[in-house]
Design a protein around this motif. Structure first.
Motif, short mmCIF file in Angstrom:
data_model
loop_
_atom_site.label_atom_id
_atom_site.label_comp_id
_atom_site.label_asym_id
_atom_site.label_seq_id
_atom_site.Cartn_x
_atom_site.Cartn_y
_atom_site.Cartn_z
N THR A 52 35.64 2.14 85.50
CA THR A 52 36.34 0.92 85.85
C THR A 52 37.06 1.13 87.11
O THR A 52 37.74 2.08 87.49
N ALA A 53 36.79 0.21 87.88
CA ALA A 53 37.75 0.28 89.41
C ALA A 53 38.74 -0.88 89.22
O ALA A 53 38.42 -1.98 88.72
N GLU A 54 39.63 -0.46 89.84
CA GLU A 54 40.68 -1.43 89.91
C GLU A 54 40.41 -2.83 90.70
O GLU A 54 40.84 -3.79 90.13
N ALA A 55 39.74 -2.65 91.79
CA ALA A 55 39.72 -4.04 92.47
C ALA A 55 38.73 -4.84 91.82
O ALA A 55 38.95 -5.97 91.71
N GLY A 56 37.82 -4.47 90.82
CA GLY A 56 36.78 -5.34 90.15
C GLY A 56 37.60 -6.02 88.91
O GLY A 56 37.29 -7.30 88.90
#
Lengths: 350, 320
Positions: A328-332
């Motif tokens: 999981t990426a923060e921006a998403g």
């Protein structure tokens, strides 16, 4: 003397440390969960194990490097995989070359007593009861504090000040040694955290889902904070005290939850799947939207996730369901949250 | 006119169908079982189901979809547990609710009623009667007379096929296959795995061939063994196989996203490590599984088993 460590789950470090210190057990908490922890854990964990399993495993390894040699871990026989964590992790740690003793706390007060007795050099039943009660009062204040923070931070302009106050109080609570100190902190909560510059329009979002993801900011990429910084208050039904209550008295309150779920789900499905649905349904008039979060492959929440579309359609409540795993990426997450909040605001203005 | 009860050919169908069919037909209902899994059902199920569900669960929704227009009742029991420490996967527990919300429109449109008895507790006569009572009240049958009829026929049992004697035929090499019946018995889902083993003139053992009594033998061990009913049995059966040296090779069959499997398979692998001479193949099935990939791995595995002790100490990589 064994040196005890335990896995992280949100702010659980504080009460567990308090309890073990009161019982004269030497304790080394693992460093805060980080990408490094996860990297270590997932190297040895099975590929499809859920995220908490991998992070916990990393926690033990990091604690072992600091000198811990025994682990306290929760157990259980529910359908959720959590009950089997400890047993498998024991073997995985051996495989990874760590020599650690695993103590699995089953949901049975006598079993827990035996384990504490084995670990503590200075055990008595009265002492354990007293420590337990003291810890419990700390947990209650801590939950109140966190609830207040999540609610307030979304409403004020000066968010850093609230955060600072919160951290100060939490540190005080950690160091508190008497009931009187705890009481004083409880009084301070109301005075310290106050609204100075309120944001104009206030939105409230409920945060429901799997408990570890909800409580652990590392796993959900600090979701509550992100929402707060979008000027949204966060309401959380799952707290540490709630989890502990359920841990010691499994099955309590299930009937109530089934009633609250209004026929969408008619049985306990393990973990907090039932809680998610009944919370969404019962909070539909109290909050503006719900964010439902779970780790990848979490079985109880998948059942909830399969039912949520029906609840959304019938009850007309916005729900955003997010899945977290090691990729999981923060921006998403941030983008989706912003879009979700914008939609709610747009719907309200219409 | 006879009323029709729909029975989807997926999940618990393979373990529990026979007895329920006998019961319903005795009570003058027609039982409609969905057709064997085919590509059409798979495609349909992928369209309608929540995409985080495991593959067999998705297939179940496809089977429901295939028969929902032709039945008066849908038979979807809620499996909770078979007594303490023998629970089922949360997806089994929530299955009726998942079906209800996924097919809400069609259920209302076709006036389909759901029969959802709760299967819970030790498999004794009281629990079975309670389950029967739930079924009969859902079907609006005359409770008392039905129950009296059933009580007369003592041999009717609404649990799984009860095997009292473990079948053991030792002839040639034997491969132990551990996996859910709903994968192994479904030729479309498992790419004919069992048949391929037979065609190669291997014998195979699978947990369904062994009685549940085997669990009792291993539950007093000084360790925590899995608490899901299926996996508790698989793990006990595996310990039995390894202890008695019954198998020459082991295949672990699992579906992508199966929760309990992800942990228990690792446990099985750790346990198997103690016995060096048993080669292991781990297969995952889902909607993207290609037959060629499975066949290649199987062929290599069969060579290994046949080759015997020559390659014994190494495992085949399951990652292709």
């Amino acid at each position: 003397m064994p040196v005890v460590t335990f896995p992280h789950m949100g702010k659980m470090e504080l009460p567990v440390k308090t309890f073990l210190r009161e019982m004269d057990i030497s304790v080394i908490p693992p460093p805060q969960s980080s990408q490094k922890t996860l990297k270590k854990g997932k190297e040895y964990a099975p590929e499809f194990a859920c995220l908490p399993f991998k992070i916990n495993l990393g926690n033990y390894m990091e604690a072992a490097e600091l000198g811990a040699d025994s682990i306290l871990m929760g157990g259980g026989f529910g359908p959720c995989r959590f009950g089997f964590y400890g047993e498998l992790q024991k073997y995985l740690l051996q495989e990874a070359g760590y020599e650690m003793e695993m103590y699995i706390l089953e949901k049975n007060i006598f079993h827990i007593k035996d384990i504490i007795k084995e670990l503590s050099g200075n055990f008595s039943l009265t002492k354990m009861t007293r420590s337990f009660h003291f810890t419990w009062s700390k947990i209650k204040v801590m939950d109140k504090l966190t609830e207040k923070l999540y609610n307030l931070r979304g409403q004020v302009v000066n968010k850093e000040k609230v955060e600072n106050d919160y951290n100060k109080l939490l540190k005080k609570l950690d160091e508190a040694e008497t009931y009187r100190e705890i009481d004083l902190i409880e009084q301070e909560i109301d005075n310290f955290l106050q609204i100075d510059n309120a944001v104009e329009k206030k939105l409230t979002i409920a945060l429901v889902g799997e408990i570890y993801t909800v409580l652990e900011p590392f796993t959900n990429i600090d979701l509550a904070r992100k929402l707060n910084y979008l000027d949204v208050s966060v309401y959380q039904t799952l707290t540490l005290s709630h989890w502990l209550k359920n841990f010691f008295t499994p099955g309590s309150g299930q009937k109530k939850l089934v009633n609250k779920a209004a026929g969408y789900i008619n049985s306990f499905v393990g973990g907090h799947g039932l809680n998610s649905i009944s919370d969404i349904y019962s909070l539909k008039d109290k909050v503006d939207g719900v964010v439902h979060i779970m780790p990848f492959t979490c079985m109880p929440e998948i059942v909830a996730r399969a039912i949520i579309p029906e609840v959304i359609e019938n009850e007309n409540i916005p729900v955003l369901s997010l899945i977290f795993d090691e990729h999981t990426a923060e921006a998403g997450v941030k983008t989706r949250l912003e879009a979700f909040i914008d939609l709610i605001k747009y719907n309200k203005a219409r | 006119m006879k009323k029709t009860i729909g029975f989807p050919r997926a999940l618990f169908y393979y373990d529990f169908y026979e007895h329920w069919q006998a019961f319903f037909e005795k009570e003058d209902f027609e039982v409609l079982v969905s057709p064997p899994t085919n590509q059409k059902i798979v495609n349909r199920s992928l369209k309608i189901s929540e995409n985080e569900l495991c593959f067999p669960c998705k297939i179940y929704l496809g089977h429901v979809d295939a028969i929902i227009n032709e039945v008066d009742y849908l038979f979807i029991p809620r499996f909770i547990d078979f007594g303490p420490k023998k629970c089922f996967c949360p997806k089994f527990m929530g299955l009726p609710d998942i079906i209800k919300s996924t097919f809400a429109g069609k259920i209302a449109q076709n006036n389909v009623e759901m029969i959802t008895p709760t299967i819970k507790g030790k498999r004794n006569i009281y629990q079975k009667m309670r389950e029967l009572k739930e079924i009969t009240s859902d079907l609006k049958m005359n409770n008392f007379s039905t129950l009296k009829n059933i009580a007369k026929q003592k041999n009717i049992s609404l649990s799984n096929k009860e095997i009292t004697q473990s079948k053991q035929v030792q002839k040639g090499k034997v491969i132990g296959v551990i996996g859910h019946s709903y994968i192994l018995d479904d030729p479309h889902l498992s790419m004919n795995l069992l048949k391929q083993i037979k065609n190669k003139n291997f014998q195979y053992y699978r947990p369904a061939m062994f009685s549940d009594q085997i669990i009792i033998k291993y539950q007093k061990l000084d360790r925590k063994i899995p608490f899901w009913y299926y996996h508790r049995k698989y793990f006990s059966v595996l310990l039995y196989w390894l202890e008695k040296d019954l198998i020459d090779g082991l295949i672990l069959v699992s579906s992508f996203g199966c929760g309990p499997d992800s942990l228990v398979n690792k446990m099985i692998k750790i346990e198997k490590e103690k016995y060096d001479n048993v080669p292991l193949l781990e297969l995952y099935f889902d909607e993207h599984t290609a037959e060629a990939g499975i066949n290649t791995r199987l062929a290599a595995f069969f060579d290994l088993v046949e080759g015997g002790d020559r390659f014994a100490s190494s495992n085949i990589s399951t990652y292709g």
